[in-house]
Motif scaffolding. Sequence first.
Motif, PDB file in Angstrom:
ATOM      1  N   GLU A 148       0.832  -1.198   0.000  1.00 22.60           N
ATOM      2  CA  GLU A 148       0.000   0.000   0.000  1.00 22.60           C
ATOM      3  C   GLU A 148       0.869   1.252   0.000  1.00 22.60           C
ATOM      4  N   ALA A 149       1.938   1.264   0.747  1.00 21.87           N
ATOM      5  CA  ALA A 149       2.828   2.423   0.813  1.00 21.87           C
ATOM      6  C   ALA A 149       3.511   2.640  -0.552  1.00 21.87           C
ATOM      7  N   GLU A 150       3.877   1.593  -1.195  1.00 23.76           N
ATOM      8  CA  GLU A 150       4.525   1.682  -2.520  1.00 23.76           C
ATOM      9  C   GLU A 150       3.577   2.259  -3.552  1.00 23.76           C
ATOM     10  N   LEU A 151       2.331   1.785  -3.551  1.00 22.96           N
ATOM     11  CA  LEU A 151       1.354   2.267  -4.520  1.00 22.96           C
ATOM     12  C   LEU A 151       0.978   3.727  -4.264  1.00 22.96           C
ATOM     13  N   ARG A 152       0.880   4.104  -3.005  1.00 19.43           N
ATOM     14  CA  ARG A 152       0.546   5.479  -2.667  1.00 19.43           C
ATOM     15  C   ARG A 152       1.683   6.405  -3.121  1.00 19.43           C
ATOM     16  N   ALA A 153       2.922   5.979  -2.990  1.00 16.56           N
ATOM     17  CA  ALA A 153       4.041   6.804  -3.410  1.00 16.56           C
ATOM     18  C   ALA A 153       4.072   6.940  -4.934  1.00 16.56           C
ATOM     19  N   LYS A 154       3.667   5.881  -5.581  1.00 16.80           N
ATOM     20  CA  LYS A 154       3.701   5.887  -7.038  1.00 16.80           C
ATOM     21  C   LYS A 154       2.549   6.711  -7.621  1.00 16.80           C
ATOM     22  N   TYR A 155       1.304   6.521  -7.111  1.00 15.05           N
ATOM     23  CA  TYR A 155       0.150   7.184  -7.711  1.00 15.05           C
ATOM     24  C   TYR A 155      -0.315   8.429  -6.927  1.00 15.05           C
ATOM     25  N   GLY A 156       0.127   8.596  -5.697  1.00 13.49           N
ATOM     26  CA  GLY A 156      -0.149   9.796  -4.914  1.00 13.49           C
ATOM     27  C   GLY A 156      -1.553   9.918  -4.378  1.00 13.49           C
ATOM     28  N   ARG A 157      -2.293   8.921  -4.121  1.00 11.86           N
ATOM     29  CA  ARG A 157      -3.621   9.022  -3.532  1.00 11.86           C
ATOM     30  C   ARG A 157      -3.898   7.818  -2.640  1.00 11.86           C
ATOM     31  N   LYS A 158      -4.944   7.882  -1.942  1.00  8.18           N
ATOM     32  CA  LYS A 158      -5.295   6.814  -1.010  1.00  8.18           C
ATOM     33  C   LYS A 158      -6.084   5.736  -1.744  1.00  8.18           C
ATOM     34  N   LEU A 159      -5.736   4.542  -1.519  1.00 11.39           N
ATOM     35  CA  LEU A 159      -6.433   3.421  -2.153  1.00 11.39           C
ATOM     36  C   LEU A 159      -7.552   2.955  -1.277  1.00 11.39           C
TER      37      LEU A 159
END
Length: 163
Positions: free
Chosen positions: A151-162
Amino acid sequence: MSDYKTVQDVIDGDLDNVEARIEAVESFLLGARLNGHKLTSGEEDALNSYVLRDDLRWSHPDKMTLIDYPFESRSQTERRAKKSLPLKLAEERGADGRDYRLPTKKKRSRYENWYVDKHAKARNKERREAYQAFTKTQPVVEYRVDPAEIEAELRAKYGRKLT
């Protein structure tokens, strides 16, 4: 009538003038014919060579193109035959000098066969080892990843909350 009794007598006369030689041979032949003497082919050849000896002895290399009706002696004929090339050569060579024969495969020597086999075996060994390394069973690798890390990796990549 002729003063000559044999062909050798005519030749031994050793006349320098061609017309005189022809006259001597004709008178001998007339006398021989009247006496019923038949000449052998060897005697006829000897008389012919005697009459034509100037032409036969002249050994100029370009004689065939200088005279209208040239005669060749035996040695001149042999020399001319040595100079001529076989027709097979004319079939295989072009006017441009190129060789148009069908190519033939070169036969390898024992050393060349040994050299090729040695290097082919070495290359085959390398290929076989690389193939075996590629196709053998690979160890199973297990990865354990924490969902919070994902989750932290995806948030850093796309910049929003999943969600």
